[in-house]
Design a protein around this motif. Structure first.
Motif, PDB file in Angstrom:
ATOM      1  N   GLY A   1       0.796  -1.223   0.000  1.00 23.07           N
ATOM      2  CA  GLY A   1       0.000   0.000   0.000  1.00 23.07           C
ATOM      3  C   GLY A   1       0.820   1.259   0.000  1.00 23.07           C
ATOM      4  N   VAL A   2       2.139   1.135  -0.107  1.00 19.71           N
ATOM      5  CA  VAL A   2       3.024   2.300  -0.120  1.00 19.71           C
ATOM      6  C   VAL A   2       3.333   2.654  -1.578  1.00 19.71           C
ATOM      7  CG1 VAL A   2       5.258   3.231   0.563  1.00 19.71           C
ATOM      8  CG2 VAL A   2       4.018   1.691   2.108  1.00 19.71           C
ATOM      9  N   VAL A   3       2.875   3.825  -2.017  1.00 16.67           N
ATOM     10  CA  VAL A   3       3.110   4.284  -3.383  1.00 16.67           C
ATOM     11  C   VAL A   3       3.590   5.729  -3.346  1.00 16.67           C
ATOM     12  CG1 VAL A   3       1.472   2.712  -4.495  1.00 16.67           C
ATOM     13  CG2 VAL A   3       0.652   4.894  -3.610  1.00 16.67           C
ATOM     14  N   LYS A   4       4.300   6.123  -4.392  1.00 18.43           N
ATOM     15  CA  LYS A   4       4.817   7.476  -4.495  1.00 18.43           C
ATOM     16  C   LYS A   4       4.439   8.077  -5.832  1.00 18.43           C
ATOM     17  CE  LYS A   4       8.859   6.651  -1.523  1.00 18.43           C
ATOM     18  NZ  LYS A   4      10.339   6.701  -1.442  1.00 18.43           N
ATOM     19  N   VAL A   5       4.227   9.383  -5.856  1.00 19.83           N
ATOM     20  CA  VAL A   5       3.946  10.077  -7.108  1.00 19.83           C
ATOM     21  C   VAL A   5       5.103   9.837  -8.074  1.00 19.83           C
ATOM     22  CG1 VAL A   5       3.588  12.319  -8.195  1.00 19.83           C
ATOM     23  CG2 VAL A   5       2.532  11.829  -5.974  1.00 19.83           C
ATOM     24  N   GLY A   6       4.760   9.419  -9.279  1.00 21.98           N
ATOM     25  CA  GLY A   6       5.764   9.108 -10.283  1.00 21.98           C
ATOM     26  C   GLY A   6       6.266   7.680 -10.216  1.00 21.98           C
TER      27      GLY A   6
ATOM     28  N   SER B   1      -5.580  -2.113  -7.531  1.00 23.38           N
ATOM     29  CA  SER B   1      -4.311  -1.463  -7.853  1.00 23.38           C
ATOM     30  C   SER B   1      -4.353  -0.038  -7.325  1.00 23.38           C
ATOM     31  CB  SER B   1      -4.069  -1.457  -9.361  1.00 23.38           C
ATOM     32  OG  SER B   1      -4.021  -2.780  -9.868  1.00 23.38           O
ATOM     33  N   LYS B   2      -3.268   0.381  -6.681  1.00 21.33           N
ATOM     34  CA  LYS B   2      -3.180   1.694  -6.059  1.00 21.33           C
ATOM     35  C   LYS B   2      -2.048   2.484  -6.690  1.00 21.33           C
ATOM     36  CE  LYS B   2      -2.272   3.846  -1.518  1.00 21.33           C
ATOM     37  NZ  LYS B   2      -2.025   3.568  -0.074  1.00 21.33           N
ATOM     38  N   VAL B   3      -2.321   3.735  -7.041  1.00 22.89           N
ATOM     39  CA  VAL B   3      -1.301   4.609  -7.595  1.00 22.89           C
ATOM     40  C   VAL B   3      -1.433   5.980  -6.952  1.00 22.89           C
ATOM     41  CG1 VAL B   3      -2.674   5.450  -9.559  1.00 22.89           C
ATOM     42  CG2 VAL B   3      -0.177   5.289  -9.769  1.00 22.89           C
ATOM     43  N   ALA B   4      -0.314   6.685  -6.832  1.00 20.09           N
ATOM     44  CA  ALA B   4      -0.315   8.044  -6.281  1.00 20.09           C
ATOM     45  C   ALA B   4      -0.115   9.048  -7.409  1.00 20.09           C
ATOM     46  CB  ALA B   4       0.782   8.203  -5.243  1.00 20.09           C
ATOM     47  N   VAL B   5      -0.854  10.156  -7.345  1.00 15.93           N
ATOM     48  CA  VAL B   5      -0.735  11.217  -8.342  1.00 15.93           C
ATOM     49  C   VAL B   5      -0.575  12.560  -7.635  1.00 15.93           C
ATOM     50  CG1 VAL B   5      -1.970  10.011 -10.186  1.00 15.93           C
ATOM     51  CG2 VAL B   5      -3.265  11.352  -8.531  1.00 15.93           C
ATOM     52  N   GLY B   6       0.139  13.483  -8.312  1.00 11.19           N
ATOM     53  CA  GLY B   6       0.382  14.809  -7.737  1.00 11.19           C
ATOM     54  C   GLY B   6      -0.662  15.801  -8.200  1.00 11.19           C
ATOM     55  N   PRO B   7      -0.602  17.027  -7.666  1.00 11.72           N
ATOM     56  CA  PRO B   7       0.446  17.563  -6.799  1.00 11.72           C
ATOM     57  C   PRO B   7       0.176  17.375  -5.305  1.00 11.72           C
ATOM     58  CG  PRO B   7      -1.009  19.344  -7.449  1.00 11.72           C
ATOM     59  CD  PRO B   7      -1.529  18.109  -8.137  1.00 11.72           C
ATOM     60  N   MET B   8      -0.941  16.751  -4.945  1.00  8.47           N
ATOM     61  CA  MET B   8      -1.314  16.654  -3.527  1.00  8.47           C
ATOM     62  C   MET B   8      -1.244  15.217  -3.011  1.00  8.47           C
ATOM     63  SD  MET B   8      -4.372  19.502  -3.249  1.00  8.47           S
ATOM     64  CE  MET B   8      -4.397  19.402  -1.453  1.00  8.47           C
ATOM     65  N   ASP B   9      -0.460  14.390  -3.693  1.00  9.48           N
ATOM     66  CA  ASP B   9      -0.243  13.004  -3.254  1.00  9.48           C
ATOM     67  C   ASP B   9      -1.553  12.258  -3.019  1.00  9.48           C
ATOM     68  OD1 ASP B   9       2.417  13.576  -3.420  1.00  9.48           O
ATOM     69  OD2 ASP B   9       2.814  13.529  -1.268  1.00  9.48           O
TER      70      ASP B   9
ATOM     71  N   ALA C   1      -5.981  13.388 -10.391  1.00 10.06           N
ATOM     72  CA  ALA C   1      -5.083  14.281 -11.116  1.00 10.06           C
ATOM     73  C   ALA C   1      -4.296  13.443 -12.114  1.00 10.06           C
ATOM     74  CB  ALA C   1      -4.137  15.004 -10.154  1.00 10.06           C
ATOM     75  N   GLU C   2      -3.443  14.126 -12.907  1.00  9.73           N
ATOM     76  CA  GLU C   2      -2.576  13.454 -13.876  1.00  9.73           C
ATOM     77  C   GLU C   2      -3.364  12.494 -14.778  1.00  9.73           C
ATOM     78  OE1 GLU C   2       0.987  11.678 -12.316  1.00  9.73           O
ATOM     79  OE2 GLU C   2       1.148  13.151 -10.709  1.00  9.73           O
ATOM     80  N   PRO C   3      -4.225  13.023 -15.642  1.00  5.28           N
ATOM     81  CA  PRO C   3      -5.037  12.135 -16.475  1.00  5.28           C
ATOM     82  C   PRO C   3      -4.219  11.166 -17.319  1.00  5.28           C
ATOM     83  CG  PRO C   3      -5.183  14.427 -17.218  1.00  5.28           C
ATOM     84  CD  PRO C   3      -4.542  14.439 -15.878  1.00  5.28           C
TER      85      PRO C   3
END
Length: 218
Positions: free
Chosen positions: A5-10, A24-32, A53-55
């Motif tokens: 469950g640990v993901v990072k933007v990019g 599936s879990k993904v992180a998107v910016g700019p607010m994580d 965010a980040e379409p």
């Protein structure tokens, strides 16, 4: 590979493989923000929770199989910045809490009430209306018949507390009462919690802290 469950933007998505459902879990910016892609393993149908965010990132995450639907957990703008483009590219049906739908600039096809069922293929998610962070936030509960429940809480529950209620005592009381009644009282400690930002947790990890949260008022 074990799901963390640990993901990072990019960074890459993390995948929680259940018997009937892949999460599936993904992180998107700019607010994580976290976005979650749910895939029914029997039918291949997919549902996205929070086109935040980040379409381009989200459309790549969704892949060629596209999505049948997208759920917005609440009306705050960081949870729907990519919604218009994702819907335009996929034709997905949109869901949101009835009392937050007017605050989301993409039309909501299906306004959701407490207890409503949202399907992804053969899998059912049950919506829980939680008032306090916003008027119409919804959490989504998947009661896995092969294991423990899983709940997607948006910004209503995180590791260490409920969502921001802007120092409004009435809003805080409403949110913590709703979270306690509809999540903690209704679901077991093993329930896995997928929040709108940051790391996952379980209800068991958070349950001992409920009195502390009430006492501090946030």
């Amino acid at each position: 590979m074990t799901y963390s469950g640990v993901v990072k933007v990019g960074g890459p998505a993390d995948v929680h493989e259940l018997t009937d459902l892949m999460i599936s879990k993904v992180a998107v910016g700019p607010m994580d923000n976290n976005a979650y892609l749910l895939r029914c393993r029997a039918t291949g149908e997919q549902l996205l929770i929070d086109a935040a965010a980040e379409p381009e990132t989200l459309l790549g995450f969704i892949g060629d199989d596209s999505i049948a639907s997208v759920v917005t957990t609440h009306q705050h703008a960081d949870h729907w910045q990519a919604l218009a483009e994702v819907v335009r590219e996929t034709g997905a049906r949109t869901y949101a809490g009835r009392y937050d739908a007017d605050g989301i600039p993409v039309p909501t096809d299906v306004p959701v009430e407490d207890g409503d069922t949202i399907r992804v293929g053969r899998v059912e998610l049950v919506a829980r209306h939680l008032i306090g962070h916003t008027p119409g936030s919804i959490a989504l509960v998947y009661d896995d018949p092969h294991g423990h429940p899983h709940v997607f809480t948006g910004d209503c529950l995180f590791p260490g507390g409920v969502g921001n209620t802007r120092k409004d005592p009435e809003a805080f009381a409403s949110l913590i009462d709703g979270v306690e009644k509809k999540l903690f009282d209704a679901l077991p400690d093993e329930t896995w919690v997928y929040p709108g930002h940051g790391k996952d947790t379980t209800l068991g990890n958070e349950r001992p802290q409920l009195p502390t949260w009430r006492e501090r008022g946030w």
